[in-house]
Design a protein around this motif. Structure first.
Motif, mmCIF file in Angstrom:
data_model
loop_
_atom_site.group_PDB
_atom_site.id
_atom_site.type_symbol
_atom_site.label_atom_id
_atom_site.label_comp_id
_atom_site.label_asym_id
_atom_site.label_seq_id
_atom_site.Cartn_x
_atom_site.Cartn_y
_atom_site.Cartn_z
ATOM 1 N N GLU A 55 0.824 -1.214 0.000
ATOM 2 C CA GLU A 55 0.000 0.000 0.000
ATOM 3 C C GLU A 55 0.857 1.263 0.000
ATOM 4 O OE1 GLU A 55 -2.505 -0.672 3.397
ATOM 5 O OE2 GLU A 55 -3.843 -2.005 2.269
ATOM 6 N N LEU A 56 2.013 1.221 0.651
ATOM 7 C CA LEU A 56 2.924 2.378 0.641
ATOM 8 C C LEU A 56 3.403 2.697 -0.774
ATOM 9 C CD1 LEU A 56 5.149 1.747 3.803
ATOM 10 C CD2 LEU A 56 3.393 3.513 3.498
ATOM 11 N N LYS A 57 3.371 1.719 -1.647
ATOM 12 C CA LYS A 57 3.804 1.882 -3.043
ATOM 13 C C LYS A 57 2.603 2.061 -3.975
ATOM 14 C CE LYS A 57 7.749 -1.050 -2.026
ATOM 15 N NZ LYS A 57 7.673 -0.623 -0.643
ATOM 16 N N ASN A 58 1.407 2.270 -3.396
ATOM 17 C CA ASN A 58 0.170 2.352 -4.177
ATOM 18 C C ASN A 58 -0.062 1.088 -4.994
ATOM 19 O OD1 ASN A 58 -0.688 4.942 -3.291
ATOM 20 N ND2 ASN A 58 0.876 5.845 -4.624
ATOM 21 N N MET A 59 0.226 -0.057 -4.364
ATOM 22 C CA MET A 59 0.073 -1.360 -4.985
ATOM 23 C C MET A 59 -0.688 -2.264 -4.013
ATOM 24 S SD MET A 59 3.964 -1.711 -6.499
ATOM 25 C CE MET A 59 3.716 -2.695 -7.982
ATOM 26 N N THR A 60 -0.987 -3.488 -4.446
ATOM 27 C CA THR A 60 -1.636 -4.485 -3.594
ATOM 28 C C THR A 60 -0.852 -5.789 -3.673
ATOM 29 O OG1 THR A 60 -3.064 -5.287 -5.376
ATOM 30 C CG2 THR A 60 -3.924 -3.483 -4.022
ATOM 31 N N LEU A 61 -1.077 -6.669 -2.681
ATOM 32 C CA LEU A 61 -0.500 -8.005 -2.772
ATOM 33 C C LEU A 61 -1.029 -8.677 -4.036
ATOM 34 C CD1 LEU A 61 -0.602 -9.593 0.805
ATOM 35 C CD2 LEU A 61 1.403 -9.113 -0.582
ATOM 36 N N VAL A 62 -0.223 -9.509 -4.624
ATOM 37 C CA VAL A 62 -0.555 -10.121 -5.906
ATOM 38 C C VAL A 62 -1.824 -10.974 -5.839
ATOM 39 C CG1 VAL A 62 0.858 -12.210 -5.619
ATOM 40 C CG2 VAL A 62 0.501 -11.259 -7.912
ATOM 41 N N SER A 63 -2.597 -10.894 -6.905
ATOM 42 C CA SER A 63 -3.796 -11.707 -7.128
ATOM 43 C C SER A 63 -3.654 -12.328 -8.510
ATOM 44 C CB SER A 63 -5.058 -10.832 -7.098
ATOM 45 O OG SER A 63 -5.172 -10.145 -5.882
ATOM 46 N N ASN A 70 1.010 -14.518 10.594
ATOM 47 C CA ASN A 70 2.262 -14.026 11.166
ATOM 48 C C ASN A 70 3.493 -14.727 10.630
ATOM 49 O OD1 ASN A 70 0.923 -12.135 12.837
ATOM 50 N ND2 ASN A 70 0.343 -13.812 14.186
ATOM 51 N N LEU A 71 3.321 -15.616 9.657
ATOM 52 C CA LEU A 71 4.486 -16.221 9.020
ATOM 53 C C LEU A 71 5.315 -15.115 8.381
ATOM 54 C CD1 LEU A 71 2.808 -19.244 7.215
ATOM 55 C CD2 LEU A 71 4.175 -19.303 9.306
ATOM 56 N N SER A 72 6.601 -15.317 8.313
ATOM 57 C CA SER A 72 7.484 -14.331 7.711
ATOM 58 C C SER A 72 7.801 -14.767 6.280
ATOM 59 C CB SER A 72 8.767 -14.226 8.548
ATOM 60 O OG SER A 72 9.571 -13.186 8.083
ATOM 61 N N LEU A 73 7.004 -14.253 5.315
ATOM 62 C CA LEU A 73 7.129 -14.664 3.918
ATOM 63 C C LEU A 73 7.510 -13.484 3.032
ATOM 64 C CD1 LEU A 73 3.912 -16.878 3.557
ATOM 65 C CD2 LEU A 73 6.180 -17.549 4.363
ATOM 66 N N SER A 74 7.996 -13.794 1.858
ATOM 67 C CA SER A 74 8.307 -12.783 0.850
ATOM 68 C C SER A 74 6.994 -12.264 0.261
ATOM 69 C CB SER A 74 9.166 -13.383 -0.256
ATOM 70 O OG SER A 74 10.363 -13.915 0.284
ATOM 71 N N SER A 75 7.089 -11.185 -0.520
ATOM 72 C CA SER A 75 5.853 -10.608 -1.080
ATOM 73 C C SER A 75 6.060 -10.116 -2.503
ATOM 74 C CB SER A 75 5.336 -9.475 -0.197
ATOM 75 O OG SER A 75 6.329 -8.492 -0.021
ATOM 76 N N ILE A 76 4.946 -10.103 -3.229
ATOM 77 C CA ILE A 76 4.881 -9.557 -4.586
ATOM 78 C C ILE A 76 3.746 -8.556 -4.598
ATOM 79 C CG2 ILE A 76 4.524 -10.041 -7.028
ATOM 80 C CD1 ILE A 76 5.490 -12.911 -6.478
ATOM 81 N N CYS A 77 4.055 -7.319 -4.955
ATOM 82 C CA CYS A 77 3.047 -6.272 -5.051
ATOM 83 C C CYS A 77 2.761 -6.013 -6.532
ATOM 84 C CB CYS A 77 3.544 -4.967 -4.424
ATOM 85 S SG CYS A 77 4.092 -5.116 -2.704
ATOM 86 N N GLU A 78 1.533 -5.635 -6.820
ATOM 87 C CA GLU A 78 1.164 -5.320 -8.200
ATOM 88 C C GLU A 78 0.260 -4.090 -8.220
ATOM 89 O OE1 GLU A 78 -1.143 -8.422 -10.048
ATOM 90 O OE2 GLU A 78 -2.543 -8.505 -8.384
ATOM 91 N N TYR A 79 0.208 -3.442 -9.382
ATOM 92 C CA TYR A 79 -0.734 -2.346 -9.552
ATOM 93 C C TYR A 79 -2.093 -2.937 -9.839
ATOM 94 C CZ TYR A 79 3.303 0.714 -9.789
ATOM 95 O OH TYR A 79 4.451 1.393 -9.483
ATOM 96 N N GLU A 80 -3.096 -2.480 -9.160
ATOM 97 C CA GLU A 80 -4.451 -3.011 -9.312
ATOM 98 C C GLU A 80 -5.158 -2.354 -10.474
ATOM 99 O OE1 GLU A 80 -7.099 -5.675 -8.818
ATOM 100 O OE2 GLU A 80 -5.334 -5.807 -7.574
#
Length: 137
Positions: free
Chosen positions: A36-44, A127-137
């Motif tokens: 959200e700080l990047k104006n993105m969302t978690l990948v769908s 609360n798992l510590s996982l990597s993330s992919i953000c995308e533009y919605e």
């Protein structure tokens, strides 16, 4: 050996779509906030090609053993999975072997994946510590 260092995060283009990938592990709430700080969302994943393109890119670039959050969630007492980023129903499923393995409705359930395993996994801990992919919605 990974082709691109994404431990601290970085923008990548995969088949014409732009993503921000961060290997640093975060809880699901922190990963969502970071997107959200990047104006993105978690990948769908709305279709097979997006899922396959991202998975193949991660494998090709040496990130096949990292676990990644998605925006999919199944709320407690529900049998329906939704993409939390926009509220749409998850209509295509690419489950890994033996998945999903958490009974429907038992607890809030989150979807994540590891490219190497070839499919999605479900878990009941945000609360798992996982990597993330953000995308533009």
């Amino acid at each position: 050996m990974p082709q691109k260092d994404l431990v601290e995060g970085g923008y990548v283009s995969i088949n014409g779509s732009d993503y921000y990938i961060e290997l640093f592990g975060r809880s699901r709430a922190d990963a969502t906030f970071n997107c959200e700080l990047k104006n993105m969302t978690l990948v769908s994943f709305y279709d097979t090609s997006e899922w396959q393109n991202i998975r193949e890119w991660l494998v090709f670039n040496g990130y096949e053993f990292y676990w990644f959050w998605t925006s999919a969630i199944r709320h407690k007492n529900s049998i329906t999975w939704i993409w939390e980023s926009n509220g749409e129903l998850v209509t295509g499923f690419y489950w890994g072997f033996g998945q999903p393995d958490i009974p429907q409705g038992e607890s809030e359930t989150y979807m994540y994946f590891r490219p190497w395993s070839g499919g999605w996994d479900d878990g009941d801990s945000p609360n798992l510590s996982l990597s993330s992919i953000c995308e533009y919605e």
